[in-house]
Design an enzyme around this catalytic site. Structure first.
Site, PDB file in Angstrom:
ATOM      1  N   ASP A 472       0.862  -1.177   0.000  1.00 27.16           N
ATOM      2  CA  ASP A 472       0.000   0.000   0.000  1.00 27.16           C
ATOM      3  C   ASP A 472       0.902   1.231   0.000  1.00 27.16           C
ATOM      4  OD1 ASP A 472      -2.300   1.630   0.332  1.00 27.16           O
ATOM      5  OD2 ASP A 472      -1.941   1.691   2.488  1.00 27.16           O
ATOM      6  N   LYS A 473       0.343   2.387  -0.319  1.00 22.69           N
ATOM      7  CA  LYS A 473       1.157   3.606  -0.312  1.00 22.69           C
ATOM      8  C   LYS A 473       0.936   4.430   0.948  1.00 22.69           C
ATOM      9  CE  LYS A 473       0.124   7.463  -2.363  1.00 22.69           C
ATOM     10  NZ  LYS A 473       0.416   8.444  -1.289  1.00 22.69           N
ATOM     11  N   GLU A 579      -8.122  15.677   7.007  1.00 21.71           N
ATOM     12  CA  GLU A 579      -8.983  16.687   7.619  1.00 21.71           C
ATOM     13  C   GLU A 579      -8.229  17.477   8.679  1.00 21.71           C
ATOM     14  OE1 GLU A 579     -12.540  14.896   9.070  1.00 21.71           O
ATOM     15  OE2 GLU A 579     -13.558  15.049   7.130  1.00 21.71           O
ATOM     16  N   GLY A 759      -4.894   3.769  -3.738  1.00 21.71           N
ATOM     17  CA  GLY A 759      -6.155   4.385  -4.148  1.00 21.71           C
ATOM     18  C   GLY A 759      -5.977   5.791  -4.662  1.00 21.71           C
ATOM     19  N   ASP A 877      -1.417  -0.933   6.021  1.00 21.53           N
ATOM     20  CA  ASP A 877      -1.687  -0.422   7.365  1.00 21.53           C
ATOM     21  C   ASP A 877      -3.160  -0.187   7.648  1.00 21.53           C
ATOM     22  OD1 ASP A 877      -1.942   1.831   5.632  1.00 21.53           O
ATOM     23  OD2 ASP A 877      -1.656   3.158   7.347  1.00 21.53           O
ATOM     24  N   ASP A 881      -6.550  -2.878   3.312  1.00 20.79           N
ATOM     25  CA  ASP A 881      -5.443  -3.757   2.922  1.00 20.79           C
ATOM     26  C   ASP A 881      -5.618  -5.182   3.452  1.00 20.79           C
ATOM     27  OD1 ASP A 881      -4.031  -1.570   1.732  1.00 20.79           O
ATOM     28  OD2 ASP A 881      -3.412  -0.941   3.729  1.00 20.79           O
TER      29      ASP A 881
END
Length: 1175
Positions: A472-473, A579, A759, A877, A881
């Site tokens: 994942d990034k 946010e 994503g 994380d 995932d």
């Protein structure tokens, strides 16, 4: 704001709304005011505002985001057959006619009566144990009794006993934990209307329970009332789903104001299920219409009540029916590749065993047939017994049956060909390896103070054979700690903030200074525009932009004390780091969020305190990819602020308005994405009174719907979020974690392909790819982002031809990078194009997947896993995932900012991506080479012993009598030789950590199966045959004309084989320490002691034999000759191979030896296969 303006109160959410999360359930204030008081400050917009001062207590907090698939469980209506009926405060009626489960829990597997049968049943799932049990049973047959009954059962009993003790101790600990849990007390409403303590295990469905702050919930219960007048309660679900952030739960207003002793009604809820994010129910409250209940109205067992004085609820699920207990089963067990390959050798050993037994059987049958006329006189085969007063017959069953018995007896004698101790040895070695991985300080994360976690003990060695890493990034390669970098407002790019000074904007409240906890660098031009220096139009647009950032969020401000009494820090807490960054940015530009209550937000706008009523809030969902808030402003206008992804927002803007601004904003967004920034677009529109009332009416109808609530609310949100005016866009930097580029480069050198599945949009992903050195300027990029199947087919065909063309262009292969988006994967995965994608992707050095959904991540992993034998590893994380982590051969969770779902679903867990390098290149390499050697050594050790017995049978008329005592045969695999291989399997290191990290190419040895393969197995078996010949024939030739008895020869053979196999092990040890010395030489000494003790027992065969043997010089000469003859071929082969055909590991070992002597020549020593990954 006028008091007669209609507004909505967010403290009474549509609690089972699966898409608009209940920070926003918005019952009309006019219709709900009779149920609860409004908490509106009496001060004007410019007056000082009260703010709860606490180091930990938030003003509000909201539930976590869930995927749509997890939220759909509350959109159907339940029938009476599927429903559970709970009568509030009437447990007697609730539990009639069928009593529901009580609230006691049981996590133990066994009871006193079931422990032995169930544990044995579980252990005998291993086929090898069944095999040894059958052989032990055969040995009990009188005609097949090779060993005494006790000796034949002891090895299997020992292994089963050790495992049973371990399992029993673990279950006893679980039993003790269950007992403590069941005996905890909770406050339960008694018939007299008073709350009295009651043990958890005695709580029944239907009883009313009171829980106070910081207490754990004893059961799943629907909220009836809370200490907050608005019915809000905060819970922490870390024991349930691993997330530490607070979640908001609500009591319905129909029950909030009713005293607990007067509460009554009927709850009609779904039957117990495992969905912790869904709950479907309705309640019939006396004097009220039927009200709907959802996930926000139930608190689950195991949650902790936080920042709420007390809550009162009714138990709906208890004990084993609670959701936490229904989800208590562990993750599916994975099996290591090495253990799977080991089955091939086990089958070969079984074939060899059958071959040996068949040879003995055939030869025994031939011998019996040739000597049938002599059997009356031979002592071993005498048919008739004349020792008594009249002739009798011995147990002789004829040549046919005696031949069959010979086969079965030979199976019993040669049974150790398949090593029974290997399985328990592997478990102990893995346990030791896990201990050292956990204790490794190089994998300790200082930031989160977390150690490496080994959650699966059966795949340690797989870490040394990884070929593909799927990562994942966000939060895995990056820190997931966002920093506001730039903004586009009104089409103007304000990106000088990165070069500006950090703004320490502060406000004054009651003589105290309040300052945001984090400072943000501001752009002077943008600050000037906000202050009106560039005209009123730009000022209004900029102010609306930052007002949107300050209001359109779910952030909770918390006031934190500092050592300076007059200084307070505002800590903005929320589930989304994006946010948080946007709210801090708004504060830096003068829009300071001060307070969030159930119905309004207080913001300091450029020094002026203003109150904004929250009239409605539509949370982000994966379909809309937007969130919006409806705000009642002090000037009595109603504004809708919306923020979301660019591809979502530009579809709902006014097409004929501000075209230049829209075009400029798109250009700026592309620029931000190219820099690797995360982007959001912000828009707004004003709602007329008619539009607002229409929305309000539709919203109230949707929130009171019993079925289809989620779809109705989503439709209302989409209808409101239209014809927007673009205010601007933001650029947020998610910094790379420390050491990520270096880690990726090391893995690339190690022959590991790194694929990133994210994503994020394509431009952002590519920019991050360059930052972390995943992509380089030398790479040729193949981009596939199509919107149809035919287009995907053409692009894949073009990509395949391009890769073939580049591969044949010359000797220097041009590196390829495949970049593909989630839309294209929709048309590719699970279709005939999947094979084409596989061919293209495997020819590329890097694959970067953008805009992918969680299931698409798992599909990409399956693409490689199901078509190759290469080992795959997935690391992530977040909850998105989990499917990828569970699909891969090895799953690793990062303890990051997105909860702990990934950690809970993983095989291993750690704090930083860079820890993959020591985990794979160091521990993975060590674990693989240790376990591979240990398996081969166990095969070799037992095979040597079996072949000695086989040679002896050939010289005893195939009578299957062993010269080695049965007790020595039993202890051979248990005491004589077991410990050293376990110690070496845990502690040995072929190379130092420094060398393995300096030369990542050494990792490829595991990928090539260098330490465990069929060729090595065959050579090992050839070596063991030679050593068995040396052990058997040297004493045989030395003593064949002597009068030494068979027991003496047996003692010599057992001592010789133990010494030889331990010297064999010692020759292969790389790093010696006192534990290794003690285990190897100590086992040899233990063997000598055991043989002496056995031969000192007068009632056993071979009494005093060892003392007679050791008293002669020939005995010691034979031992020396066996050691020399047995080890010379192995020593010579090892020396010649390492000198003429050294492996990478051997070259590196030589480098380690001589680097201190001649450091200047280190770099000139070539590695034989570093440059050729195919070797």
């Amino acid at each position: 704001m006028a008091t007669n303006r209609p507004s909505l109160n967010p403290s009474a959410p549509p609690d089972d709304d699966p898409d608009v999360l209940p920070k926003a359930a918005f019952r009309s204030r006019s219709s709900s005011s009779r149920h609860r008081p409004e908490r509106i400050p009496s001060s004007s917009s410019n007056s000082a505002v009260s703010f709860e001062r606490s180091t930990s207590k938030p003003v509000a907090s909201y539930p976590s985001k869930r995927s749509d698939s997890e939220k759909l469980g509350s959109q159907r209506e339940i029938s009476d057959d599927e429903a559970r009926f709970v009568y509030v405060n009437d447990p007697g009626r609730t539990n009639q006619p069928i009593k529901f489960a009580d609230n006691s829990i049981r996590t133990t597997k066994y009871s006193v009566l079931t422990f032995l049968p169930r544990n044995l049943f579980e252990q005998f799932h291993r086929v090898a144990y069944v095999y040894f049990l059958i052989l032990a049973g055969l040995n009990q047959v009188p005609q097949l009794g090779v060993f005494t009954p006790a000796a034949s059962i002891l090895p299997l009993a020992f292994v089963l006993g050790v495992t049973a003790v371990k399992d029993g101790y673990e279950d006893w600990r679980r039993h003790r934990s269950d007992r403590d849990e069941n005996n905890r007390t909770a406050q339960v409403l008694a018939p007299g209307g008073e709350f009295l303590p009651k043990r958890w295990k005695d709580i029944l469905v239907g009883e009313v329970v009171k829980v106070t702050a910081d207490e754990t919930l004893p059961c799943d219960m629907v909220l009836l009332a809370t200490s907050d007048p608005t019915g809000v309660a905060y819970v922490q679900t870390i024991n349930l789903d691993g997330e530490s952030n607070l979640k908001t739960r609500y009591a319905k207003q129909e029950t909030q104001s009713t005293p607990p002793e007067s509460t009554a009604g009927l709850i009609r809820c779904e039957k117990p299920n495992r969905n912790i994010y869904g709950f479907l129910a309705s309640a019939d409250v006396p004097g009220e219409k039927r009200v709907s209940l959802g996930p926000s109205n139930i608190i689950l067992r195991g949650c902790e009540l936080k920042n709420t004085s007390w809550v009162v609820g009714v138990a709906v699920y208890t004990g084993q029916d609670t959701k936490v207990m229904l989800n208590s089963s562990g993750a599916p067990s994975k099996r290591s590749r090495l253990e799977a390959h080991m089955n091939r050798e086990v089958i070969l050993l079984a074939v060899a065993l059958v071959a040996l037994c068949s040879i003995v059987t055939v030869l025994a049958g031939v011998w019996l047939a040739n000597h049938h006329h002599e059997l009356n006189d031979l002592l071993y085969y005498r048919k008739e017994d004349y020792s008594g007063p009249k002739p009798d017959t011995y147990n002789y069953y004829g040549v046919g049956w005696e031949t069959v018995f010979s086969f079965l007896k030979s199976v019993i004698i040669f049974q150790v060909m398949i090593p029974i101790a290997l399985y328990i040895s592997m478990e102990l070695v893995r346990l030791g390896q896990a201990f050292f991985m956990i204790q490794d300080k190089n994998m300790f994360d200082e930031g989160s103070k977390t150690r490496f976690q080994c959650r699966a003990l059966n795949i340690n060695e797989d870490l040394g054979q990884i070929k593909y890493v799927f990562s994942d990034k966000t939060g895995t390669l990056t820190e997931n700690k966002m920093e506001f970098r730039c903004a586009s407002v009104g089409g103007v790019d304000y990106s000088a903030a990165s070069d500006g000074e950090e703004d320490g904007h502060s406000i004054t409240v009651d003589g105290e200074t309040w300052r945001p906890k984090m400072s943000v660098k501001t752009d002077p031009e943008l600050m000037n525009a906000v202050m009106g220096g560039e005209g009123i139009e730009k000022a209004n647009r900029a102010r609306d932009f930052f007002l949107a950032l300050a209001t359109c969020n779910t952030i909770v401000p918390i006031l934190v004390d500092t050592p300076e009494p007059s200084l307070k820090l505002i800590d903005y807490q929320g589930e989304s780091p994006d946010e948080q960054a946007l709210v801090y940015a708004a504060a830096a530009y003068g829009f300071v969020l001060m307070q969030r209550t159930s119905g309004h937000i207080l913001i300091d706008v450029l020094g002026e305190r203003r109150r904004f009523d929250v009239l409605g809030l539509h949370e982000f969902d994966s379909d809309r990819k937007r969130m919006s808030v409806i705000i009642g402003c002090p000037d009595r206008t109603v504004k809708l602020f919306v923020k979301g992804a660019d591809n979502s927002m530009f579809g709902v803007v006014q097409k004929n308005l501000d075209l230049d601004i829209i075009h400029a904003t798109k250009t700026n967004l592309h620029s931000y994405s190219s820099l690797g920034l995360r982007t959001l677009v912000v828009g707004m529109r004003e709602l007329s009174e008619h539009e607002f009332k229409k929305w309000q009416s539709a919203y109230e109808n949707a929130t009171t719907a019993l079925i289809g609530r989620g779809k109705l609310l989503k439709a209302i949100a989409s209808n409101a979020e239209r014809d927007l005016r673009i205010l601007g866009a933001s650029g947020i930097e998610d910094k790379l974690q420390q050491g990520v580029p270096e880690a990726i480069e090391s893995m690339r050198q190690a022959g590991i392909k790194v694929w990133v599945l994210t994503g994020d949009k394509q431009e952002t992903a590519i920019s991050i790819g360059y930052s972390c050195k995943l992509l380089t300027s030398e790479m040729t990029q193949i981009v596939i982002n199509s919107n149809s199947r035919e287009s995907c087919r053409r692009r894949l065909q073009d990509a395949a031809s391009m890769s073939s063309r580049l591969a044949g262009a010359g000797s220097a292969k041009s590196p390829l990078a495949l970049i593909i988006d989630g839309t294209s994967l929709v048309y590719i995965l699970e279709t005939e194009l999947e094979e084409e994608l596989f061919k293209v992707a495997t020819t590329c050095d890097v694959v970067l997947c953008c805009r992918v959904a969680p299931l698409q991540k798992a599909g990409i992993v399956a693409l490689i896993k199901n078509r190759t034998d290469d080992m795959t590893l997935a690391i992530g994380d977040g909850a998105n995932d989990v499917s990828m982590i569970q699909m891969a051969d090895v799953g690793i969770g990062i303890s990051g900012q997105e909860g702990r779902q990934a950690v809970m679903a993983s095989d291993f867990a750690m704090g930083q991506f860079r820890f993959l390098v020591p985990l794979l290149l160091v521990h993975g390499h060590w674990n693989y080479q240790r376990m591979a050697y240990m398996i081969l050594y166990n095969f070799y050790r037992n095979a040597v012993f079996v072949f000695i017995l086989f040679w002896y049978v050939l010289y005893t008329a195939y009578s299957l009598i062993s010269a080695i005592s049965e007790w020595s045969s039993v202890l051979y695999s248990v005491i004589y030789t077991a410990l050293p291989t376990i110690i070496v399997g845990i502690l040995d290191k072929d190379l130092s950590r420094k060398t393995l990290l300096k030369y990542p190419q050494l990792y490829r040895a595991g990928q090539r199966d260098e330490r465990y393969n069929l060729k090595l197995f065959i050579f090992t078996m050839m070596d063991c045959i030679w050593q068995s010949i040396a052990i058997f024939y040297i004493p045989y030739l030395a003593y064949r004309h002597s009068d030494v008895d068979v027991s003496g020869l047996g003692d010599l053979w057992i001592l010789a084989v133990v010494i030889l196999v331990n010297i064999h092990l010692a020759m292969d040890v790389f790093r010696w320490n006192w534990i290794t010395h003690a285990s190897i030489w100590g086992c040899i000494a233990a063997t000598v002691i055991c043989v002496i003790i056995i031969d000192s027992i007068w009632m056993l065969p071979g009494y005093w034999a060892i003392f007679n043997m050791m008293g002669t010089g020939l005995f010691w000469l034979c031992l020396l000759g066996i050691i020399v003859a047995g080890m010379v071929p192995r020593f010579a082969t090892k020396a010649l191979t390492e000198y003429f055909l050294p492996s990478d590991v051997q070259i590196a070992r030589e480098l380690e030896k001589f680097q201190n002597l001649n450091a200047s020549t280190i770099s000139e020593i070539p590695m034989s296969t570093f440059s050729d990954p195919q070797c």
